[in-house]
Design an enzyme around this catalytic site. Sequence first.
Site, mmCIF file in Angstrom:
data_model
loop_
_atom_site.group_PDB
_atom_site.id
_atom_site.type_symbol
_atom_site.label_atom_id
_atom_site.label_comp_id
_atom_site.label_asym_id
_atom_site.label_seq_id
_atom_site.Cartn_x
_atom_site.Cartn_y
_atom_site.Cartn_z
ATOM 1 N N GLY A 11 37.313 -63.214 8.564
ATOM 2 C CA GLY A 11 37.737 -64.473 9.177
ATOM 3 C C GLY A 11 36.597 -65.484 9.234
ATOM 4 C CG LEU A 57 41.759 -54.634 16.016
ATOM 5 C CD1 LEU A 57 41.788 -55.950 16.776
ATOM 6 C CD2 LEU A 57 40.722 -53.695 16.634
ATOM 7 C CB ALA A 80 42.666 -61.914 17.242
ATOM 8 C CB SER A 82 43.199 -66.069 15.443
ATOM 9 O OG SER A 82 43.270 -66.683 14.171
ATOM 10 C CB SER A 123 40.722 -67.861 23.283
ATOM 11 O OG SER A 123 41.323 -69.114 23.058
ATOM 12 C CD GLU A 125 45.706 -72.061 23.094
ATOM 13 O OE1 GLU A 125 45.533 -73.278 22.883
ATOM 14 O OE2 GLU A 125 46.784 -71.591 23.482
ATOM 15 C CE1 TYR A 147 44.642 -65.896 19.648
ATOM 16 C CE2 TYR A 147 44.454 -67.783 21.114
ATOM 17 C CZ TYR A 147 43.874 -66.869 20.276
ATOM 18 O OH TYR A 147 42.504 -66.897 20.057
HETATM 19 P P1 NAP Z 1 40.506 -65.912 11.851
HETATM 20 O O1 NAP Z 1 39.759 -66.748 10.860
HETATM 21 O O2 NAP Z 1 41.977 -66.035 11.955
HETATM 22 O O3 NAP Z 1 40.129 -64.369 11.569
HETATM 23 C C1 NAP Z 1 40.844 -63.327 12.168
HETATM 24 C C2 NAP Z 1 40.371 -62.014 11.587
HETATM 25 O O4 NAP Z 1 41.116 -60.941 12.184
HETATM 26 C C3 NAP Z 1 40.558 -61.872 10.072
HETATM 27 O O5 NAP Z 1 39.432 -61.225 9.536
HETATM 28 C C4 NAP Z 1 41.792 -60.961 9.979
HETATM 29 O O6 NAP Z 1 41.857 -60.233 8.780
HETATM 30 C C5 NAP Z 1 41.539 -60.056 11.157
HETATM 31 N N1 NAP Z 1 42.713 -59.298 11.594
HETATM 32 C C6 NAP Z 1 43.920 -59.781 11.955
HETATM 33 N N2 NAP Z 1 44.743 -58.785 12.316
HETATM 34 C C7 NAP Z 1 44.041 -57.635 12.192
HETATM 35 C C8 NAP Z 1 44.330 -56.272 12.422
HETATM 36 N N3 NAP Z 1 45.536 -55.846 12.827
HETATM 37 N N4 NAP Z 1 43.351 -55.353 12.217
HETATM 38 C C9 NAP Z 1 42.138 -55.736 11.778
HETATM 39 N N5 NAP Z 1 41.803 -57.018 11.516
HETATM 40 C C10 NAP Z 1 42.743 -57.960 11.733
HETATM 41 O O7 NAP Z 1 39.910 -66.173 13.327
HETATM 42 P P2 NAP Z 1 38.529 -66.853 13.779
HETATM 43 O O8 NAP Z 1 38.749 -68.323 13.921
HETATM 44 O O9 NAP Z 1 37.428 -66.339 12.943
HETATM 45 O O10 NAP Z 1 38.415 -66.289 15.258
HETATM 46 C C11 NAP Z 1 37.750 -65.046 15.516
HETATM 47 C C12 NAP Z 1 38.188 -64.526 16.872
HETATM 48 O O11 NAP Z 1 37.857 -65.464 17.890
HETATM 49 C C13 NAP Z 1 39.697 -64.295 17.026
HETATM 50 O O12 NAP Z 1 39.871 -63.199 17.893
HETATM 51 C C14 NAP Z 1 40.192 -65.566 17.690
HETATM 52 O O13 NAP Z 1 41.388 -65.312 18.394
HETATM 53 C C15 NAP Z 1 39.026 -65.853 18.611
HETATM 54 N N6 NAP Z 1 38.803 -67.264 18.965
HETATM 55 C C16 NAP Z 1 38.702 -68.196 17.992
HETATM 56 C C17 NAP Z 1 38.426 -69.519 18.335
HETATM 57 C C18 NAP Z 1 38.308 -70.590 17.288
HETATM 58 O O14 NAP Z 1 38.369 -71.776 17.660
HETATM 59 N N7 NAP Z 1 38.084 -70.243 16.023
HETATM 60 C C19 NAP Z 1 38.248 -69.861 19.696
HETATM 61 C C20 NAP Z 1 38.343 -68.848 20.654
HETATM 62 C C21 NAP Z 1 38.602 -67.543 20.286
HETATM 63 P P3 NAP Z 1 42.517 -60.851 7.416
HETATM 64 O O15 NAP Z 1 41.418 -61.621 6.748
HETATM 65 O O16 NAP Z 1 42.941 -59.633 6.694
HETATM 66 O O17 NAP Z 1 43.650 -61.746 7.843
HETATM 67 N N1 GDD Z 2 47.808 -76.206 13.706
HETATM 68 C C1 GDD Z 2 48.259 -77.437 13.914
HETATM 69 N N2 GDD Z 2 48.965 -78.066 12.903
HETATM 70 N N3 GDD Z 2 48.016 -78.034 15.095
HETATM 71 C C2 GDD Z 2 48.448 -79.307 15.251
HETATM 72 C C3 GDD Z 2 49.139 -80.001 14.256
HETATM 73 C C4 GDD Z 2 49.421 -79.348 13.024
HETATM 74 O O1 GDD Z 2 50.038 -79.884 12.114
HETATM 75 N N4 GDD Z 2 49.416 -81.242 14.727
HETATM 76 C C5 GDD Z 2 48.923 -81.319 15.957
HETATM 77 N N5 GDD Z 2 48.337 -80.148 16.285
HETATM 78 C C6 GDD Z 2 47.727 -79.841 17.589
HETATM 79 C C7 GDD Z 2 48.290 -78.560 18.231
HETATM 80 O O2 GDD Z 2 49.546 -78.829 18.857
HETATM 81 C C8 GDD Z 2 47.169 -78.233 19.224
HETATM 82 O O3 GDD Z 2 47.358 -78.945 20.421
HETATM 83 C C9 GDD Z 2 45.906 -78.770 18.523
HETATM 84 O O4 GDD Z 2 46.356 -79.582 17.430
HETATM 85 C C10 GDD Z 2 44.971 -77.685 17.989
HETATM 86 O O5 GDD Z 2 45.734 -76.775 17.211
HETATM 87 P P1 GDD Z 2 45.023 -75.632 16.314
HETATM 88 O O6 GDD Z 2 43.991 -76.229 15.447
HETATM 89 O O7 GDD Z 2 46.125 -74.854 15.672
HETATM 90 O O8 GDD Z 2 44.220 -74.768 17.386
HETATM 91 P P2 GDD Z 2 44.615 -74.194 18.830
HETATM 92 O O9 GDD Z 2 43.877 -75.027 19.836
HETATM 93 O O10 GDD Z 2 46.060 -74.017 18.981
HETATM 94 O O11 GDD Z 2 43.982 -72.736 18.767
HETATM 95 C C11 GDD Z 2 42.669 -72.512 18.210
HETATM 96 O O12 GDD Z 2 41.702 -72.598 19.232
HETATM 97 C C12 GDD Z 2 41.808 -71.583 20.245
HETATM 98 C C13 GDD Z 2 40.704 -71.865 21.271
HETATM 99 O O13 GDD Z 2 41.137 -72.841 22.168
HETATM 100 C C14 GDD Z 2 42.684 -71.141 17.529
HETATM 101 O O14 GDD Z 2 41.497 -70.974 16.824
HETATM 102 C C15 GDD Z 2 42.786 -70.031 18.556
HETATM 103 O O15 GDD Z 2 42.635 -68.764 17.902
HETATM 104 C C16 GDD Z 2 41.673 -70.234 19.590
HETATM 105 O O16 GDD Z 2 41.700 -69.222 20.566
#
Ligand code: NAP
Ligand code: GDD
Length: 322
Positions: A11, A57, A80, A82, A123, A125, A147
């Site tokens: 990821g 997982l 996750a 995610s 998160s 969230e 989520y």
């Molecule tokens: P991501 O790009 O969606 O990566 C998710 C990873 O989880 C991928 O490697 C995916 O594998 C793996 N995965 C999903 N289901 C699985 C399973 N059943 N068993 C093993 N591996 C699995 O997410 P990210 O943005 O890097 O985020 C990393 C973590 O931080 C997540 O837990 C996310 O919820 C959390 N988080 C993210 C943010 C953010 O803004 N990015 C903020 C807060 C928390 P595949 O490649 O095979 O799909």
């Molecule tokens: N994805 C998406 N697509 N979001 C949109 C769009 C669209 O076309 N248009 C508006 N949005 C708005 C969503 O409604 C949300 O309020 C905001 O953009 C951010 O959406 P995402 O980028 O999908 O992220 P997220 O905030 O729902 O969740 C991400 O951040 C979390 C931390 O706060 C993910 O990375 C989660 O895994 C992570 O925990």
Amino acid sequence: MPTALITGITGQDGSYLADLLLSKGYQVVGMVRRTSTVTFERIAHIQDDVSIVQGDLHDQSSLVAMLEEYKPDEVYNLAAQSFVPVSWSQAVLTGEVTALGVTRLLETIRSVNPKIRFYQASSSEMFGKVMEVPQTEKTPFYPRSPYGVAKVYGHWITVNYRESYNLFAASGILFNHESPRRGLEFVTRKITDGVARIKMGLAKDLRLGNLDAQRDWGFAGDYVEAMWLMLQQDKPDDFVIGTGETHPVREFCEVAFGYAGLNYQDYVVQDTRFYRPAEVDLLISNPAKAARVLGWKPKVNFKQLAEMMVDADLKRIRNATI
Ligand code: NAP
Ligand code: GDD
């Protein structure tokens, strides 16, 4: 040489964390789930430097075998389901992986080696319909999606295993963080990919949902540093990680389109298909504890982040069209 195991290494965050840990001299083990096609795009540049192990997982015995064979000192649980919208259409799967998956891993650590230091990817969230502005480690949770609910479970089971079994288990409450490696379905990357496609004449418009939602967006490369710092402390704790600034989706559009010499109002179409059953309207962190205890501060600001992502998508799409 310490060994770190990363779940979710394929990821966005897993790939940056692997880069960081390799640069610090760690032996890095990455857990990947079985897929019919290879998903190593984000770690292609370090594939020869990390050990890849199959696991999921969902599957406890794969976790046990992994910890027994590789004997990690640190485990970072980044895997996750995610993507928030999918958590409504696959609510049970999201609970299985994003919530119960954490317990499976903690149980495995407890039985195989309770000295392992554990990081849980919690998160912002979890704050959902926010009870306080800005949000700190003490702000009560009010998740607004399956989520978010699953992440609240993952957070509390981490705290509970720390308190029940004295594990070194830390929970990082990370606000949104993005990068050129962000998945294409998340809004920032959808926008910068859209900007690049429109600029190159490959698309005419960009369909988005709620433009008024506000997020505290930072750069993923900065945030993985905070994960590592949490596991280097004398005692495990929970930390909010963010920039302390918030911006509406509309502003991200304005900056990203503007950087490419375009006006977002000429291209962005609001489409109710992308609205959510329950929205998180406003997220903004107070990362004071991380600054004070970890000495952590973000280096990339909002504008630099958007521009970095537009540059990367323009380059990628130009190269693909040559
Ligand atoms: P991501 O790009 O969606 O990566 C998710 C990873 O989880 C991928 O490697 C995916 O594998 C793996 N995965 C999903 N289901 C699985 C399973 N059943 N068993 C093993 N591996 C699995 O997410 P990210 O943005 O890097 O985020 C990393 C973590 O931080 C997540 O837990 C996310 O919820 C959390 N988080 C993210 C943010 C953010 O803004 N990015 C903020 C807060 C928390 P595949 O490649 O095979 O799909
Ligand atoms: N994805 C998406 N697509 N979001 C949109 C769009 C669209 O076309 N248009 C508006 N949005 C708005 C969503 O409604 C949300 O309020 C905001 O953009 C951010 O959406 P995402 O980028 O999908 O992220 P997220 O905030 O729902 O969740 C991400 O951040 C979390 C931390 O706060 C993910 O990375 C989660 O895994 C992570 O925990």
